[in-house]
Motif scaffolding. Structure first.
Motif, PDB file in Angstrom:
ATOM      1  N   ARG A  30       0.828  -1.198   0.000  1.00  0.00           N
ATOM      2  CA  ARG A  30       0.000   0.000   0.000  1.00  0.00           C
ATOM      3  C   ARG A  30       0.871   1.259   0.000  1.00  0.00           C
ATOM      4  O   ARG A  30       2.059   1.190   0.308  1.00  0.00           O
ATOM      5  CB  ARG A  30      -0.942  -0.001   1.209  1.00  0.00           C
ATOM      6  N   SER A  85       1.207  -8.822   1.477  1.00  0.00           N
ATOM      7  CA  SER A  85      -0.117  -8.246   1.721  1.00  0.00           C
ATOM      8  C   SER A  85      -0.524  -7.423   0.505  1.00  0.00           C
ATOM      9  O   SER A  85       0.276  -6.674  -0.057  1.00  0.00           O
ATOM     10  CB  SER A  85      -0.117  -7.375   2.982  1.00  0.00           C
ATOM     11  N   THR A 108      -3.630  -4.979  -1.476  1.00  0.00           N
ATOM     12  CA  THR A 108      -4.830  -4.157  -1.326  1.00  0.00           C
ATOM     13  C   THR A 108      -5.491  -3.843  -2.655  1.00  0.00           C
ATOM     14  O   THR A 108      -6.535  -3.190  -2.672  1.00  0.00           O
ATOM     15  CB  THR A 108      -4.488  -2.833  -0.609  1.00  0.00           C
ATOM     16  N   SER A 109      -4.901  -4.309  -3.768  1.00  0.00           N
ATOM     17  CA  SER A 109      -5.556  -4.112  -5.062  1.00  0.00           C
ATOM     18  C   SER A 109      -4.964  -5.059  -6.083  1.00  0.00           C
ATOM     19  O   SER A 109      -3.776  -5.414  -6.010  1.00  0.00           O
ATOM     20  CB  SER A 109      -5.413  -2.669  -5.549  1.00  0.00           C
TER      21      SER A 109
END
Length: 268
Positions: free
Chosen positions: A22, A194, A196-197
């Motif tokens: 992110r 991780s 997020t898109s």
């Protein structure tokens, strides 16, 4: 006190390296939370957030806020780049946000509290909120990134609303940092990814093209807070797991996974 610190038992994420994709400002809180469990983050923003291409259009939208019946901010970035001076926010104009992170950003800039879904934290969740059901004849402004997804506006229009999109930021692929990230992956410092898109995942894989690190990345366990993103990761060959939304959901998933799959000295 120093002796007590040195004698403290290692946390449950000691030795675990998590690639955080992110934007830097949004990554800071997650870095702190993982550090509390002795995990460490390798921050590589997979999407660069830039100011809007048409700043005057955003300014005009701020001047016209009194003409709307509802406003939607689709992300924390939309708030950061698109929120007006809170003193100019029309009294009684309701705000909608897809999740707790966006709602927290709205609160941080001093705007009225947002209505947040209780089902899924996305466009589907927003569209299920009571205030966005009977919208025929109402005018709604949606603050979003350039070329954002059309589902929200299309559905609201199908319900009879007049929807105006306001592009308040641009997304771009990063142009630097991939070599350093590849070095960390090759050194075995990364154990989890991780996401997020899906766009950020594509940028990440593209940045590592033609490097050994790309194949090593695809062997990491991945975590995503939305089923669409998890599905995109699986399509690329990752072992991707959907987590509850927000930092808390990701941290809980990491604690559970590495509690059952502890990191050892073997490089991934």
């Amino acid at each position: 006190m120093a002796g007590a610190t040195r004698g403290r038992a290692a946390g449950p994420l000691a030795g675990v390296g998590v690639i955080v994709t992110r934007p830097v400002r949004q990554a800071a809180a997650l870095v702190q939370r993982l550090a509390a469990y002795d995990g460490h983050c390798i921050v590589w923003p997979a999407i660069v957030i830039l100011p809007p291409a048409d700043a005057p259009a955003l300014a005009r939208a701020h001047e016209c806020l009194g003409e709307y019946d509802a406003a939607v901010f689709v992300s924390a970035n939309a708030v950061e780049f698109g929120a007006p001076d809170p003193l100019r926010w029309p009294r009684g104009l309701p705000i909608y946000a897809p999740g707790a992170g966006t709602a927290a950003a709205i609160d941080a800039v001093g705007l009225p509290a947002a209505h947040v879904p209780t089902t899924s934290f996305d466009s589907d969740g927003l569209l299920a909120l009571p205030g966005l059901q009977a919208v025929a004849g109402r005018r709604i402004v949606v603050f979003r990134g350039e070329d954002g997804r059309a589902q929200l506006g299309d559905t609201l229009r199908a319900r009879g609303a007049r929807v105006d999109y306001v592009d308040c930021y641009q997304r771009a692929a990063p142009r630097a940092g991939a070599a350093g990230l590849a070095e960390r992956i090759d050194a075995g410092d990364a154990h989890a990814l991780s996401l997020t898109s899906a766009e950020g995942l594509r940028n990440l894989l593209r940045a590592l093209d033609a490097t050994p690190a790309r194949a090593r990345l695809l062997r990491l366990v991945a975590f995503a807070g939305h089923p669409r993103i998890a599905a995109a990761a699986r399509a690329e060959g990752l072992d991707a797991h959907e987590t509850p939304p927000g930092d808390g959901g990701l941290v809980a998933a990491l604690l559970e996974w590495f509690g059952a799959h502890p990191v050892n000295s073997k490089k991934p």
